[in-house]
Enzyme design. Structure first.
Site, PDB file in Angstrom:
ATOM      1  CG  MET A 103       5.546   4.593  18.012  1.00 56.72           C
ATOM      2  SD  MET A 103       6.827   4.662  19.291  1.00 56.72           S
ATOM      3  CE  MET A 103       6.337   3.289  20.330  1.00 56.72           C
ATOM      4  CG  ASN A 104       2.549   1.989  13.215  1.00 59.40           C
ATOM      5  OD1 ASN A 104       2.066   3.120  13.154  1.00 59.40           O
ATOM      6  ND2 ASN A 104       2.927   1.341  12.118  1.00 59.40           N
ATOM      7  CG  ASP A 105       5.789  -0.650  11.590  1.00 60.73           C
ATOM      8  OD1 ASP A 105       4.962  -1.119  12.395  1.00 60.73           O
ATOM      9  OD2 ASP A 105       5.745  -0.869  10.360  1.00 60.73           O
TER      10      ASP A 105
ATOM     11  CD  GLN B  63       5.313   4.501   9.687  1.00 57.53           C
ATOM     12  OE1 GLN B  63       4.276   4.328   9.055  1.00 57.53           O
ATOM     13  NE2 GLN B  63       6.257   5.339   9.284  1.00 57.53           N
TER      14      GLN B  63
ATOM     15  NE  ARG C 254       3.190  -2.394   3.926  1.00 58.79           N
ATOM     16  CZ  ARG C 254       2.057  -2.821   3.383  1.00 58.79           C
ATOM     17  NH1 ARG C 254       1.620  -2.273   2.265  1.00 58.79           N
ATOM     18  NH2 ARG C 254       1.364  -3.798   3.948  1.00 58.79           N
ATOM     19  CG  ASP C 255       7.546  -1.661   5.310  1.00 58.63           C
ATOM     20  OD1 ASP C 255       7.046  -0.523   5.278  1.00 58.63           O
ATOM     21  OD2 ASP C 255       6.905  -2.678   5.632  1.00 58.63           O
TER      22      ASP C 255
ATOM     23  CD  GLU D  76       3.061  -4.696   7.059  1.00 54.50           C
ATOM     24  OE1 GLU D  76       2.381  -3.807   6.525  1.00 54.50           O
ATOM     25  OE2 GLU D  76       2.962  -4.993   8.268  1.00 54.50           O
TER      26      GLU D  76
ATOM     27  CD1 TRP E  25       0.143  -4.840  12.503  1.00 56.94           C
ATOM     28  CD2 TRP E  25      -1.223  -3.132  12.953  1.00 56.94           C
ATOM     29  NE1 TRP E  25       0.798  -3.681  12.176  1.00 56.94           N
ATOM     30  CE2 TRP E  25      -0.006  -2.614  12.440  1.00 56.94           C
ATOM     31  CE3 TRP E  25      -2.229  -2.239  13.321  1.00 56.94           C
ATOM     32  CZ2 TRP E  25       0.215  -1.246  12.268  1.00 56.94           C
ATOM     33  CZ3 TRP E  25      -1.996  -0.876  13.157  1.00 56.94           C
ATOM     34  CH2 TRP E  25      -0.801  -0.393  12.640  1.00 56.94           C
TER      35      TRP E  25
END
Length: 559
Positions: free
Chosen positions: A132-134, A150, A251-252, A303, A390
């Site tokens: 899992m991330n964001d 994510q 993105r995002d 981001e 990261w």
């Protein structure tokens, strides 16, 4: 569980990197063995000549670290063909037909997600398995908090981005709800947001949930999907993508209803800038302005933005907060969350501060992709961040899952020395986790430290009988708070993990609230002026505490 024999099922070898095999659809899952230090393997699931799914998995060559499930019952029929291509840089001392994955593949009716990890948090949100991330698409509706994220269901490292989904009635205990947004022909599902369309402006239905996401294919484009069942399932919009641009890092999207202009706003990351759009119907968007020129550094990528109006404590005024998550470029290396405060008229954001002055939402090493919930009750601004960095996120010492999210935080603004800053305090729901008062730290606890003197330094040491320890120091005369995890336990998995970091306190601290879980320590000035989030991986939980200085401590067990 039934053993699957690839050799008995006629493993078809096409080259030293390419094989095919047929899989019957008589079971719920095919369990794929994963070896994390190998290269990615592309698997195409083919039926009647059509590609049904493409996934990338680190199939085991020498030995298996764990298995992940490929769901078979999603396809109708008797068989599917797996077209499997190993990367060209795969380095092995055996022939492809001798890879251990062919013996370790298994059919199964179940997949075991029972916790097998000593570092899995007790009260932080984590995926049941996988990477899992964001956090994505946060919203509140009808008494339920919705958290998307994510997610890689085919391994515990970054890949195969989908949106996982979890729900909660209390912002603390989360129920896993599946993976409602999957990759398609436009690409993987990168980060985004979700809104409750109360007045059916998009025409998808009154109260529909509309999700905005980045489709990451050959280029990154912005798309939408809608749900009429409270976010459990989504239908993708037929005219996707809705926003495009000739920009590599594009993105995002974060969307919100702006009462001031009676329109929707959208803000997204475009390289080292933020683009701002308006819309009346969530489908057709008009570019209005950009923000960021002159505020970036050479190595940053911007981001996961967010933009909101917040009250300023002690005044009857409000200002606008623009959240900007960056990687790299954090104050202590890697990823971090900075922010800008200023004015926004619905079309253009203007920052009130000197462009060379960075403001950080959290001074820890492990706070990233902070975004807030749409439609939160009582006009609250509640945010959650990804609790990792990261620099080493793919290498932290867990395997059944990787990464947790922070505890929820309520945001507002305050003024110190003529500048406006973010106040971030633990959400009120966390108070309900408190159980009995105990006499020593526990694997899941909250320390409430009342500081009785501003004339002397305060040192807080958490340790175990192995003398693994973290050292925190508050220096009131310098208005700083530091955290040293160089001897906190397992720090060997990455060269940048063992570090001492320091934050400004923006005034005096009279009370600290410190949230401890299996692998994390989150420190809040009780007024929200200073926050610090850090991972730790002690061999055994910290169960001793030393207070050196004038302060008292109350310890609550949490669950």
């Amino acid at each position: 569980m039934e053993k699957f024999s690839a050799k008995k099922c006629s493993l078809q070898i096409l080259s030293k990197q390419h094989v095919m095999l047929h899989v019957t659809l008589t079971h719920r899952y095919l369990l794929l063995p994963v070896e994390e230090n190998q290269g990615l393997v592309r698997i195409k699931v083919i039926q009647n000549g059509d590609v049904k799914q493409v996934l990338n998995v680190k199939l085991a060559i020498h030995n298996s670290d764990y298995s992940v499930p490929l769901a078979l019952q999603q396809w109708e029929g008797k068989t599917v063909l797996l077209d499997i291509v190993f990367s060209e840089n795969t380095s092995v001392l055996k022939s492809i037909e001798d890879y251990v994955c062919w013996e370790l593949l298994q059919y199964s009716e179940t997949f075991d997600t029972e916790n097998r990890e000593k570092f899995r948090p007790i009260y932080h949100h984590t995926p049941s398995y996988g990477w899992m991330n964001d956090p994505n698409g946060l919203f509140y509706n009808k008494g339920i908090w919705h958290l998307y994220y994510q997610y890689n269901p085919y391994g515990s490292q970054w890949e195969n981005m989908t949106w996982g989904h979890a729900t909660s009635e209390n912002l603390v205990h989360w129920q896993h709800e599946g993976t409602p947004l999957l990759a398609d022909a436009l690409g993987m599902m990168f980060s985004g947001s979700a809104v409750v369309d109360h007045h059916n402006t998009a025409g998808f239905g009154e109260g529909a949930i509309v999700a905005f996401y980045t489709a990451a294919g050959d280029n990154q484009t912005q798309c939408i999907a809608f749900s009429n069942d409270e976010g459990k399932t989504f239908q993708k919009y037929s005219d996707n993508p809705i926003i495009t641009a000739p920009i590599a890092d594009f993105r995002d999207p974060h969307v919100f209803w702006n009462e001031d202009i009676q329109q929707w706003n959208l803000i997204l990351a475009a390289g080292k800038e933020m683009f701002i759009y308006t819309s009346k119907n969530l489908k057709v968007w008009h570019f209005e302005s950009s923000f960021g020129f002159g505020y970036d550094t050479d190595d940053e990528v911007w981001e996961c933005p967010d933009l909101m109006k917040l009250p300023i404590k002690g005044t009857d005024r409000c200002a606008w907060l623009l959240i900007c998550n960056i990687n790299p470029g954090g104050p202590f290396g890697g990823s971090a969350t900075k922010y800008f405060v200023g004015s926004f008229n619905g079309y253009e954001f203007n920052c009130e501060s000197n462009l060379l002055k960075s403001k950080w939402m959290d001074y820890g090493k492990d706070h990233y992709a902070m975004v807030t919930f749409d439609n939160a009750p009582e006009h609250r601004r509640v945010g959650i961040a990804w609790m990792s960095n990261w620099e080493y996120a793919n290498e932290v010492p867990t395997q059944q899952f990787r990464s947790a999210n922070t505890v929820p935080r309520d945001l507002s603004l305050f003024v110190y020395d003529g500048e406006t800053y973010v106040s971030s305090i633990p959400s009120e729901e966390l108070l309900h986790m408190r159980k009995e008062i105990v006499d020593r730290p526990m694997p899941a606890c909250e320390l409430v430290i009342d500081i009785t003197s501003q004339q002397a330094d305060l040192e807080i040491v958490l340790q175990n009988h192995l003398k693994e320890r973290v050292i925190m120091k508050y220096k009131p005369q310098h208005e700083t708070f530091s955290f040293d995890r160089k001897h906190s336990g397992n720090v060997s998995f990455h060269s940048t993990f063992a570090k001492k970091i320091e934050a400004p306190t923006l005034g005096k601290i009279t009370q600290l609230r410190i949230f401890i879980d299996k692998c994390s320590i989150e420190i809040f000035d009780a007024e929200g002026k200073m926050v610090m989030t850090n991972l730790v991986f002690p061999t055994e939980s910290y169960d001793e505490m030393k207070l050196i200085g004038l302060a008292t401590c109350t310890i609550y067990r949490l669950e």
